[in-house]
Design an enzyme around this catalytic site. Sequence first.
Site, PDB file in Angstrom:
ATOM      1  N   GLU A   1       0.845  -1.195   0.000  1.00 48.48           N
ATOM      2  CA  GLU A   1       0.000   0.000   0.000  1.00 48.48           C
ATOM      3  C   GLU A   1       0.881   1.246   0.000  1.00 48.48           C
ATOM      4  O   GLU A   1       1.831   1.334   0.779  1.00 48.48           O
ATOM      5  CB  GLU A   1      -0.924   0.017   1.220  1.00 48.48           C
TER       6      GLU A   1
ATOM      7  N   CYS B   1     -12.791   4.032   2.072  1.00 47.43           N
ATOM      8  CA  CYS B   1     -13.816   4.053   3.118  1.00 47.43           C
ATOM      9  C   CYS B   1     -13.331   4.752   4.379  1.00 47.43           C
ATOM     10  O   CYS B   1     -13.987   5.655   4.893  1.00 47.43           O
ATOM     11  CB  CYS B   1     -14.256   2.630   3.451  1.00 47.43           C
TER      12      CYS B   1
ATOM     13  N   HIS C   1     -44.804  -0.570  17.862  1.00 46.51           N
ATOM     14  CA  HIS C   1     -45.513   0.712  17.749  1.00 46.51           C
ATOM     15  C   HIS C   1     -45.133   1.632  18.901  1.00 46.51           C
ATOM     16  O   HIS C   1     -44.992   1.171  20.038  1.00 46.51           O
ATOM     17  CB  HIS C   1     -47.027   0.459  17.770  1.00 46.51           C
TER      18      HIS C   1
END
Length: 473
Positions: free
Chosen positions: A50, A58, A456
């Site tokens: 890398e 990300c 609910h």
Amino acid sequence: MLRFRCILSTSRSIMSGVKEFDYLVIGGGSGGIASARRAREFGVSVGLIESGRLGGTCVNVGCVPKKVMYNCSLHAEFIRDHADYGFDVTLNKFDWKVIKKSRDEYIKRLNGLYESGLKGSSVEYIRGRATFAEDGTVEVNGAKYRGKNTLIAVGGKPTIPNIKGAEHGIDSDGFFDLEDLPSRTVVVGAGYIAVEIAGVLANLGSDTHLLIRYDKVLRTFDKMLSDELTADMDEETNPLHLHKNTQVTEVIKGDDGLLTIKTTTGVIEKVQTLIWAIGRDPLTKELNLERVGVKTDKSGHIIVDEYQNTSAPGILSVGDDTGKFLLTPVAIAAGRRLSHRLFNGETDNKLTYENIATVVFSHPLIGTVGLTEAEAVEKYGKDEVTLYKSRFNPMLFAVTKHKEKAAMKLVCVGKDEKVVGVHVFGVGSDEMLQGFAVAVTMGATKKQFDQTVAIHPTSAEELVTMRGGVKPE
């Protein structure tokens, strides 16, 4: 005997000047790191190359810092509504530098955790830019490496258009380098990156203009989602200025540093920051893939089969550079499954690119999994598709002056009404979708949704109480 073979192999590697690994990973983003660390669990030697910061798009310029900025912009919305809930709170000042400092420190910690993870897994971390040599080895800073299997997971970069003066703008990655909140911003693009950045800036107080080429944002998403978000952006109460059917023709930088944006529909002046968010290109050109016979499409994306194999034996690819679902969890899942297949004898292990859930951190939020209405009609035929829809006011805004709509859609197919698509627009979409994604993956039917007792009061209960199915138009 095993030790002798290891010594012999190492000696040959040293003598040839090429360091060899069982698995050589090019790219230290989410997919590459996940695959590398999983491979080490199976006892093989792994090297990872890398050149930039670990974590890839990300972690550094994508979903992680984006979510931090989205959360920041949510606080501005909360403050807007506080008075309606009885709190004596006003937004007197917003300091961009404070959140940028905290965000950057957080990202730096994540970079360190990734490096510690590689070290803890005994993955050899090779810093530098990789390129394939004529002999098929991988060169990094003059040294040569070879993998019995080599994974390419280099990701992508933002696209810059070929427009006069385009260099005066920044790309979507550069958004995270801004030192201050721009007084006036133009964001160009209609995809999720453009929508998210524009929403953050507008809600934090920048005079933000979103320029889209056609008449709707997110045109590849389900029509309901595209329609709802576009309509919300058109509302007078939305701080964002939406410019439809608009293309930039020229960018002019004045002596004062401010930009003039010429478009097909007019001129926007005194722009402090122009952000290009029109797509991403794969970072494959510098790899010299032609030297090893890896084929790409016309955009530079690496062509892979269902097992992530490229056209070159022993060379594989996952993530954004394949052009398939540019999402971090997809790259991670594909990378880990690949390691299981290569090094743990799971010859048929692969990622199935179906029913992948995703969220757009827009204002309001969007969540989606499975087939869109159009995709279902194309795959099964109009007569086989039944739609269930609901549009309502979330309870969060029941007592506030500011109102936001929510909308939901189930896409069902066949006599048993198997749910093949769930699309959600509105507050809470991000957190409610994951569980419904499991249901879609398991093949749940509308009847099974109906048999689920609702919680609910929530927005999510709409998905298990909808009635009155209709056919596509």
